[in-house]
Structures are given as C-alpha cells and as structure tokens.
Design an enzyme around this catalytic site. Structure first.
Site, PDB file in Angstrom:
ATOM      1  N   SER A 131       0.833  -1.214   0.000  1.00  0.00           N
ATOM      2  CA  SER A 131       0.000   0.000   0.000  1.00  0.00           C
ATOM      3  C   SER A 131       0.864   1.259   0.000  1.00  0.00           C
ATOM      4  CB  SER A 131      -0.943  -0.001   1.217  1.00  0.00           C
ATOM      5  OG  SER A 131      -0.219  -0.213   2.418  1.00  0.00           O
ATOM      6  N   ASN A 153      -2.389  -2.779  13.034  1.00  0.00           N
ATOM      7  CA  ASN A 153      -3.852  -2.622  12.965  1.00  0.00           C
ATOM      8  C   ASN A 153      -4.337  -1.380  13.713  1.00  0.00           C
ATOM      9  OD1 ASN A 153      -3.609  -4.988  11.631  1.00  0.00           O
ATOM     10  ND2 ASN A 153      -4.579  -6.268  13.203  1.00  0.00           N
ATOM     11  N   THR A 189     -40.499  25.478 -11.289  1.00  0.00           N
ATOM     12  CA  THR A 189     -40.740  24.090 -10.886  1.00  0.00           C
ATOM     13  C   THR A 189     -40.894  23.350 -12.203  1.00  0.00           C
ATOM     14  OG1 THR A 189     -43.136  24.307 -10.825  1.00  0.00           O
ATOM     15  CG2 THR A 189     -41.980  24.787  -8.776  1.00  0.00           C
ATOM     16  N   HIS A 190     -40.448  22.119 -12.258  1.00  0.00           N
ATOM     17  CA  HIS A 190     -40.434  21.332 -13.515  1.00  0.00           C
ATOM     18  C   HIS A 190     -39.643  22.061 -14.610  1.00  0.00           C
ATOM     19  CE1 HIS A 190     -43.868  19.027 -11.768  1.00  0.00           C
ATOM     20  NE2 HIS A 190     -44.190  20.226 -11.307  1.00  0.00           N
ATOM     21  N   SER A 226     -13.869  26.016 -28.080  1.00  0.00           N
ATOM     22  CA  SER A 226     -13.960  24.829 -28.926  1.00  0.00           C
ATOM     23  C   SER A 226     -12.838  24.877 -29.952  1.00  0.00           C
ATOM     24  CB  SER A 226     -15.315  24.826 -29.633  1.00  0.00           C
ATOM     25  OG  SER A 226     -15.250  24.052 -30.813  1.00  0.00           O
ATOM     26  N   LYS A 283     -17.719  29.443 -29.612  1.00  0.00           N
ATOM     27  CA  LYS A 283     -18.115  28.732 -28.387  1.00  0.00           C
ATOM     28  C   LYS A 283     -17.402  29.222 -27.126  1.00  0.00           C
ATOM     29  CE  LYS A 283     -20.501  25.632 -27.823  1.00  0.00           C
ATOM     30  NZ  LYS A 283     -20.340  24.196 -28.050  1.00  0.00           N
ATOM     31  N   ASN A 309     -17.577  27.468 -23.370  1.00  0.00           N
ATOM     32  CA  ASN A 309     -18.212  26.358 -22.659  1.00  0.00           C
ATOM     33  C   ASN A 309     -17.978  26.441 -21.146  1.00  0.00           C
ATOM     34  OD1 ASN A 309     -18.980  25.256 -25.158  1.00  0.00           O
ATOM     35  ND2 ASN A 309     -16.995  24.244 -25.366  1.00  0.00           N
ATOM     36  N   GLU A 367     -19.350  21.894 -15.568  1.00  0.00           N
ATOM     37  CA  GLU A 367     -19.594  20.539 -16.080  1.00  0.00           C
ATOM     38  C   GLU A 367     -18.706  19.510 -15.383  1.00  0.00           C
ATOM     39  OE1 GLU A 367     -20.418  20.552 -20.643  1.00  0.00           O
ATOM     40  OE2 GLU A 367     -19.211  22.305 -20.175  1.00  0.00           O
ATOM     41  N   TYR A 413      -9.505  -6.920  12.245  1.00  0.00           N
ATOM     42  CA  TYR A 413      -8.889  -6.388  11.030  1.00  0.00           C
ATOM     43  C   TYR A 413      -8.848  -7.430   9.919  1.00  0.00           C
ATOM     44  CZ  TYR A 413      -5.594  -4.458   7.708  1.00  0.00           C
ATOM     45  OH  TYR A 413      -5.025  -3.999   6.542  1.00  0.00           O
ATOM     46  N   GLN A 424      -7.621  -2.237   3.706  1.00  0.00           N
ATOM     47  CA  GLN A 424      -6.584  -1.406   3.078  1.00  0.00           C
ATOM     48  C   GLN A 424      -7.160  -0.643   1.875  1.00  0.00           C
ATOM     49  OE1 GLN A 424      -2.360  -2.688   2.816  1.00  0.00           O
ATOM     50  NE2 GLN A 424      -2.792  -2.976   0.659  1.00  0.00           N
ATOM     51  N   LYS A 461      -8.182   3.445   1.520  1.00  0.00           N
ATOM     52  CA  LYS A 461      -7.367   4.643   1.324  1.00  0.00           C
ATOM     53  C   LYS A 461      -7.534   5.320  -0.022  1.00  0.00           C
ATOM     54  CE  LYS A 461      -4.415   2.940   4.755  1.00  0.00           C
ATOM     55  NZ  LYS A 461      -5.336   1.770   4.827  1.00  0.00           N
TER      56      LYS A 461
HETATM   57  N1  ARG Z   1      -1.395  -1.355   4.988  1.00  0.00           N
HETATM   58  C1  ARG Z   1      -2.317  -1.875   5.927  1.00  0.00           C
HETATM   59  C2  ARG Z   1      -3.671  -1.183   5.771  1.00  0.00           C
HETATM   60  O1  ARG Z   1      -3.703  -0.177   5.184  1.00  0.00           O
HETATM   61  C3  ARG Z   1      -1.834  -1.664   7.318  1.00  0.00           C
HETATM   62  C4  ARG Z   1      -2.327  -2.665   8.320  1.00  0.00           C
HETATM   63  C5  ARG Z   1      -1.704  -3.981   8.078  1.00  0.00           C
HETATM   64  N2  ARG Z   1      -2.055  -4.931   9.070  1.00  0.00           N
HETATM   65  C6  ARG Z   1      -1.846  -6.220   8.947  1.00  0.00           C
HETATM   66  N3  ARG Z   1      -2.210  -6.987   9.892  1.00  0.00           N
HETATM   67  N4  ARG Z   1      -1.321  -6.719   7.861  1.00  0.00           N
HETATM   68  O2  ARG Z   1      -4.685  -1.669   6.191  1.00  0.00           O
END
Ligand code: ARG
Length: 438
Positions: A22, A109, A153-154, A275, A281, A283, A288, A315, A320, A323
């Site tokens: 990660s 964890n 409205t509408h 454009s 144009k 835009n 958008e 966990y 993971q 993120k």
């Molecule tokens: N990179 C892991 C995550 O984002 C960290 C926790 C890892 N824990 C483990 N028991 N392998 O969740």
C-alpha cells in the site's frame, strides 16, 4: 525489509509483494504515522517500558525522518509493504537496534486505524472550513444581486423569486453540509491506539495518555471495534457525496443560466473554455466537471460500503482498500469546492434578462387568482378564470399586467383598477417571500 519474516520458509512472490503493497498510496499518511509513533513512544517510556535513552533516540530518529521527508531528502519509495514498514525499517537503519523496540505493544492494525483517524479529522475540518468560505462567497454574490428572476418548478417558469433568494437556498444546503462534517468529526474523535492487533496487550500501557497527546476526546471503548471501525470514512464519504450533489445541482443551474436560451449569467472567461472547431463557443467546463466528478465521489462511498459489508471482526486486509477511495474523494471535493468558490466570485448576473423572463412568464398568475379570491371568489374558480386570462394574453402576445382593464373584465367583471398594483412583480415578491427572508 519485512516486519514478519520469521515464520516464513519461502520468499514472498514478487507479484504478491506488489499486489499487497500500500506504500504507493499510504505514503500520504507519513506525518500522522510519525506523530502517532512519537506519542506511542512517549507513553512506553512513561509506563516504564522504554528507558529515557531509548525514548530520546527513537524520537530523535523519527523527527529526523520527518524532516528529511519534508525537505525531499528521503523519498517514500521502495519495496516496503506499507508506510508503517517504511518508517520502522528506516528508523532501524538510522538509530540501530533500539529502533526495533518502537513497535512494543502496538500492531499495524491500531497504527493504521490511528493514522486514518488523524488524517480524516484534519482533512474533515479543512473541508468544513472550505464550506464556510464558499458560504461567504454565496452570501456576497446574493447580496450584490437582489434582482427578481423567475423561480421554476419542472423547469417551467413558476413564480417570482430573486436571484438572492435562489442563491441563498444553496447557502442553507451548505450550512447543513458543514454541520454534517463537524458531527462526523466529533463522532470519530476516539483514539484506537492501544487496541493493538485486536485484543489489547499484556503490558500495562496508558491509552488515555496517547489519546490526550494526540488531541482525541477519549479512547475507544472496545479494542475489536477500535481496529475494525471505518464508519467515520463512510460517513465522511457520505457527507462528501451530499456536498457534491449540492455542487452538482448548482453547476447544472450555472450551465443552464449561461446558455443563450436563458442568458441570466455570464461565467468569467477564466473558468470557461473554447472549442477547437467552433470559434464562437464558450463552454462552462468548470461547472460541467464538478457535475461530472460527483459520480466518482458517490462511487467511493458505494465502494467503501461494499468493502466493509462482509468482513468479520477484527482487522482484515480488505480494509486497506479504504485509502485510495477516501483520498480520491477528498481531493475531488477539495478541488470542486475551490473552483466553485472562484467561479462564483467572478460571476456576472444579468438583471435585465432575468426581469424580461419574469415578465414573459405569467409569473403573477397565481397572485392574479389570489386577487380574485380577495374579492370573494373560490380559489378553484379563480384558478380557471386566470387560466382563461392567460389564453387571452397568449393570443394577444401580452403580459397579464399589460392587458387593458376591459380585456380583463371581458373574462371576469371582478377585475378593477387596483389589480395592477396587486400583481406588480416587486410587490408580489415582497409579499410572497417575506421581508425577513429577503
Ligand atoms: N497497509 C495496511 C492497511 O492499510 C496496514 C495494516 C496492516 N495490518 C496487517 N495486519 N497486515 O490496512
């Protein structure tokens, strides 16, 4: 570079290593990771688990890593499993074996749970602050442009409102958005550090000490929940989704209003594009794009809900996946809030065109019916009579207020000279949307 090589007879497969890592995205948590580790080490020392010498060496090492990262001398890259492994391995490289003591009575964890909470808190509050800025911009734009305009409205012209009243609707939405974020931050404000892997630790640690040091209101009540909870990310993603829904609706209105068909506003050249083929144009791309990006924030919310729905306590590596979704949604919301803010600061409102649209839209028809009701006619009958007036207006190509009294009386004899004052747009607006809401 592994934190867990001891029980393995074989090397990790390269494909697996890449799949598992990660670091390319959780490197964004470097500061939270270091701050959390420093608090943890302070606590270990205070609890008699680390000596003063060990404490100061580790903290010095962590601070030097932080400084080198910020100065660009240490790049967060390489074959590390995650930001936590990166930190620990680099610490040991710098200060030697004493660095191996940092992870006493801690798991990745609770470490990652802490990092994400610190990150979510800080960035949640930043979004909340950005919402306040946008609210101020909207209020200023509204007060600078109190002009009457058609309310719809509408998407059909309905009754008269003002540009101010229309814009202040978004102000109300954003006020709720801000409150939602603040509530989420308040609810997440419990430190998970010390939950360890899932079951706490045999060491006599002081979770309240780290919670307080890191600015949390309290510690979590339950270790298993402490390491498994990602509710606050889902809540923030839901808050972000609602913000985006509001920004998207506003964008849609800006797009419509800037079309030649409406021509109510002019988006500044700085926030529009042209454009490659059609020279005339201009835009409304910024609006958008905000409308378009709303989908990816909703996507992050759904992805996160689905990721979490089937995993048992505590966990699991599935988590993971929180993120990239969260970071992307956060970046999107931040970008959209700032571009919307800038676009509104430079927006020009075309008073005359809005007034023309009000006049052409029979927007005082409801009030004309109210006029008849005041003369003792039942509303349903008044409604029908005004319908007939509108047909006559259409035939003659006139607005209601431009019809002669004879014409009005040819449909109903209750119409008298005072009708013109009663259906005057500025007065209608003031009576309808009461003074205090202006
Ligand atoms: N990179 C892991 C995550 O984002 C960290 C926790 C890892 N824990 C483990 N028991 N392998 O969740």
């Amino acid at each position: 570079m592994k934190l867990w090589g001891g029980r393995f007879r074989k090397e990790e497969n390269k494909l697996m290593e890449d799949f598992n890592s990660s670091l390319p995205f959780d490197k964004r948590l470097y500061k939270q990771d270091i701050i959390g580790s420093i608090a943890h080490v302070e606590m270990l020392h205070k609890s008699g688990i680390l000596t003063e010498d060990e404490r100061s060496k580790i903290i010095e090492g962590l601070n030097s890593i932080l400084q080198d990262i910020e100065e660009g001398k240490l790049l967060i890259e390489g074959d590390y499993e995650d930001i936590h492994s990166f930190m620990e391995v680099n610490l040991i490289k710098r200060i030697g074996d004493v660095g191996k003591k940092m992870h006493t009575s801690r798991s990745r964890n609770d470490q990652v749970a802490l990092d994400m909470k610190l990150f979510a808190k800080e960035n949640g509050l930043m979004v909340s602050e950005m919402i306040s800025e946008l609210m101020n911009t909207i209020e200023k734009l509204a007060n600078d442009n109190i002009y009457i305009m058609p309310g719809y409205t509408h998407l059909q012209r309905a009754q008269v409102v003002t540009f101010k009243h229309h814009m202040m609707a978004y102000h109300s939405m954003l006020r709720r958005d801000k409150k939602r974020i603040d509530n989420t931050v308040e609810l997440l404000d419990e430190s998970p550090l010390g939950s360890c892997a899932l079951a706490g630790t045999t060491y006599d640690i002081d979770r309240s000490f780290t919670a307080e040091k890191l600015g949390f209101k309290k510690t979590v009540d339950n270790f298993m929940d402490g390491v498994s909870d990602r509710d606050y990310l889902i809540e923030l993603l839901s808050d972000f989704s609602i913000i985006m829904m509001h920004l998207s609706r506003l964008s849609e209105e800006l797009i419509i209003w800037s079309s030649q068909e409406f021509n109510f506003i002019q988006i500044d050249d700085a926030y529009a594009t042209g454009s490659s083929i059609m020279p005339q144009k201009k835009n409304p791309d910024a609006a958008e794009l905000i409308r378009g990006k709303t989908g990816r924030v909703y996507g992050a919310l759904i992805a996160m809900l689905v990721t979490m729905k089937g995993i048992p306590l505590a966990y699991n590596k599935d988590m993971q996946e929180d993120k990239q979704q969260f970071f992307d949604a956060l970046d999107t919301v931040i970008a959209c809030l700032s571009i919307m803010n800038e676009m509104l600061k430079t927006l020009k409102v075309k008073e005359e065109n809005m007034r023309k649209a009000v006049k052409a839209g029979f927007l005082n028809a409801t009030e004309l019916a109210d006029y008849l009701v005041n003369k003792g006619i039942a509303f349903r009958d008044a409604h029908r009579i005004v319908g007939e007036v509108v047909i006559l207006c259409e035939d003659k190509g006139l607005a209601i207020e431009d019809m002669s009294l004879e014409d009005l009386q040819s449909i109903d004899t209750n119409f008298e000279e005072d009708v013109y004052d009663f259906i005057d747009y500025d007065k209608v607006f003031e009576k309808g949307i009461k003074r205090e809401l202006l």
